[in-house]
Design an enzyme around this catalytic site. Structure first.
Site, PDB file in Angstrom:
ATOM      1  N   GLU A  27       9.674  47.089  -3.109  1.00  0.00           N
ATOM      2  CA  GLU A  27      10.429  48.245  -3.588  1.00  0.00           C
ATOM      3  C   GLU A  27      10.275  49.470  -2.689  1.00  0.00           C
ATOM      4  OE1 GLU A  27       9.375  48.846  -7.674  1.00  0.00           O
ATOM      5  OE2 GLU A  27      10.245  46.946  -8.316  1.00  0.00           O
TER       6      GLU A  27
ATOM      7  N   GLU B  94      12.220  40.183  -9.087  1.00  0.00           N
ATOM      8  CA  GLU B  94      11.341  40.762 -10.110  1.00  0.00           C
ATOM      9  C   GLU B  94      12.218  41.270 -11.236  1.00  0.00           C
ATOM     10  OE1 GLU B  94       8.191  43.480  -8.892  1.00  0.00           O
ATOM     11  OE2 GLU B  94       8.417  44.580 -10.772  1.00  0.00           O
TER      12      GLU B  94
END
Length: 681
Positions: A196, A272
């Site tokens: 991320e 995710e």
């Protein structure tokens, strides 16, 4: 007569079955890559390793054992980076419909690197190696993935950035993959870039080159474990980058993709997802996205953050795992609904199966997918989750309606000759609060190539040719109980199974078992804080190191520990009580912190940062000498002892009113701890 016609028309409208066709003649859809769980981001399996047998093996069986529980097909783990790997998500959400979605930090804390320093390699730190071995032991075909959240500070050569020296970073990551094989006989199947955070094309190409040069051509790259963009555009435009990247993976995609991601021609994953409290609404979230990630977004794999909620519940995102195992001291664990929702797919498919093109939404809400092994087997998974009973923590869920309905499925093509199908059923039953999960029903007959199901809301069905399903079970685990009020650890473990002491949850820094070979006395075996340089962080780690332990509800408590500063003049250590925060919020933690320093002073503060001073003075403490600190907090007052003598007393401590015990250091420095003890009222 008119009334009769109206009633009959209404009956036809509501009661007649909608028709759906399952056919492989037009061709097949995408290859199914599996359903999995994520251990890490950060330290989400921290307490699991401390469970005694048989409970630890039971938990692992529910997660990984084929045809028993979740039967997970993918295990993704954090490549530890010595830093806090939980914090505020950078992913974009709607602040109006979900005001807290972008603000909530995740989970437990730091995970140790296999290379704290450039000339240091140790492939037995932490517990992810052990977890991967246990998963492989149960399912030799499970897919293994590694992904960094943070990196040790030496990677950046003084800069807080892993891409300035991409060859160094690539060699570091590849060494982890090589170590997995060399020391644990684990073949890592996929590796990611940086969780991320910013994507870098040059680094990704160098990572591919380094893998190939190391004989790891089979290891595939997932990019970029963030949003669909800009990775989709970059892969689409750059042929060399496209050759390096095998899977485009997005986080929390809300079951949708973007056209450019499809145009890359890559497999698309929700690499995710979930991040939701594991009550039955969380189970409903998981049921909906497992189907609709493919129906809406053509994603062929979905991975849950997190695998198992095995960290202190009062840390951020408590109980956001597929199941809960947060009490090794009692042995209690809970098999939550997401375990059985996972089983609806994983027990009747395998990676390498193929989706049919004929998958879709149901007319009156819900969805269905169908998969085949192309050898005559067919598995259909149907979900009818309503909006309010399937909300995930993020992203915001737009309104939709689901009503009871009948559905007739017609089997065409190579499935036309199927005469009977096995049926498994889950009903959340939010009205009566009497849910039923993963229940085997009587087989259903296929008549003239079709069968009909009456579907209520908030249900999941699996209809399949596969006879492999089984709802595994063990006797009830011990009842839940709080963390013991009396706790001691002398760290005298000659050959520890894990590098970290039981129950300590590192929030900044890394605390490891240590053999103090220079001490001929009682402090040969200690716990040592070992990170000496600020890592390349994923979030804003504290400037101090800290490891918490115990019960967040503790109020009146005495904490004692022997401490040893190794940093001359500038060293500092503490014991603490009523520590209120961890995870990505640890930098702002408050509590009662009793510090001593190598310059001969002490300080009592109301916060980890040391800015709110309650008391201070001379202590006579110095480095390379063992000292015993004792902190007692009762009501609004705190007192402290040094080496058995009162050093300060009656410091006013109004807030916080409760929290964990903790140990730590004043900076990233070497320091040792021994004979830790807590007595809570």
């Amino acid at each position: 007569m008119l009334c009769c016609l109206s009633v009959c028309s209404l009956c036809v409208l509501i009661c007649s079955a909608e028709n759906y066709f399952l056919d492989d003649q037009p061709g097949l859809g995408r290859t199914f890559d599996g359903i999995g769980g994520l251990s890490g981001g950060g330290a989400t399996s921290r307490l699991l390793v401390n469970y005694a047998e048989p409970y630890r093996s039971q938990i692992l069986d529910y997660l990984f054992k084929p045809n028993f529980g979740a039967s997970l097909q993918i295990l993704k783990v954090e490549i530890g980076g010595d830093a806090q790997s939980t914090g505020t998500s950078p992913l974009k959400v709607d602040p109006i419909t979900c005001p807290d979605c972008s603000e909530r930090p995740k989970a437990d804390g730091t995970e140790p690197s296999h290379m704290h320093y450039e000339n240091d390699e140790n492939y037995f730190r932490g517990y992810e190696w052990w977890l991967m071995r246990e998963a492989k032991k149960r399912n030799p075909n499970i897919t293994l993935i590694g992904l960094p959240w943070a990196f040790p500070g030496w990677i950046g050569r003084g800069n807080d950035w892993p891409y300035d020296y991409p060859d160094v970073t690539a060699s570091y990551v590849v060494s982890w993959i090589i170590g997995a094989k060399q020391y644990h006989n684990l073949d890592i199947d996929y590796v990611g870039i940086w969780n991320e955070r910013n994507f870098n094309s040059k680094y990704t190409k160098i990572l591919r080159y380094t893998l190939d040069k190391s004989g790891l051509e089979r290891v595939k790259i997932i990019a970029s474990d963030n949003l669909w963009e800009p990775i989709s555009l970059l892969v689409y435009l750059d042929r060399d980058l496209s050759d390096a990247v095998d899977v485009v993976g997005a986080h929390y995609p809300g079951t949708i993709t973007v056209p450019l991601a499809l145009d890359t021609g890559k497999q698309l994953w929700s690499s995710e997802d979930y991040s939701t409290f594991n009550d039955d609404v969380g189970g409903g979230c998981w049921a909906r996205i497992l189907n609709q990630n493919y129906v809406n977004g053509w994603m062929s794999a979905t991975i849950s953050w997190n695998l198992v909620a095995s960290y202190y519940q009062d840390l951020p995102f408590g109980r956001d795992g597929l199941m809960t195992a947060q009490e090794p001291w009692s042995g209690n664990y809970v098999v939550e609904s997401p375990i059985w929702i996972t089983a609806h797919t994983t027990q009747f498919t395998q990676p390498g199966w193929t989706y049919l093109q004929t998958v879709d939404h149901l007319t009156h809400g819900g969805s269905y997918v169908a998969l085949t092994d192309q050898k005559g087997n067919l598995t259909i998974v149907i979900e009818t989750m309503t909006h309010d009973h399937s909300v995930c923590i993020r992203p915001p869920l737009r309104p939709f309606n689901v009503t009871a309905q009948s559905a007739t499925f017609y089997l065409k093509g190579s499935f036309a000759s199927i005469g009977e199908l096995h049926v498994w059923h889950s009903s959340f039953d939010f009205k009566t609060k009497k849910p039923v999960f993963f229940q085997k029903l009587s087989p259903i007959k296929v008549s003239n190539g079709s069968f009909t199901l009456d579907l209520d809301v908030d249900e999941v069905y699996t209809v399949t040719t596969m006879a492999t399903g089984l709802k595994g079970s063990y006797p009830e685990p011990p009842p839940s109980s709080p963390f013991p009020k009396t706790y001691k650890d002398d760290f005298n473990v000659r050959h520890p199974n894990f590098s970290e002491a039981p129950d300590f949850a590192d929030q900044t820094g890394v605390f490891e078992y240590f053999i103090n070979q220079t001490d001929p006395g009682p402090h040969v075996y200690t716990l040592r804080q070992v990170v000496t340089q600020r890592p390349i962080t994923w979030v804003a780690d504290a400037d101090q190191t800290i490891s918490v332990i115990g019960d967040h509800n503790w109020q009146n408590v005495t904490v004692s520990c022997d401490v040893y500063m190794e940093e001359e003049d500038r060293g500092g250590v503490f014991v603490a009580a009523r520590v209120d925060k961890g995870g990505g919020s640890v930098r702002n933690a408050k509590g009662i912190f009793f510090w001593v320093f190598a310059d001969g002073t002490y300080r009592v503060t109301n916060d980890l940062s040391g800015e709110s001073i309650l008391a201070e003075g001379q202590s006579g403490t110095r480095a390379n000498v063992w000292h015993t600190l004792t902190l007692s907090v009762k009501g609004d007052f705190a007192s402290g002892e040094l080496n058995g003598y009162v050093l300060w007393k009656n410091a006013v401590a109004l807030v916080p009113r409760n929290g964990w015990a903790a140990i730590g250091t004043s900076s990233f420095e070497l320091a040792q701890f021994d004979n830790f003890a807590v007595q809570a009222e």
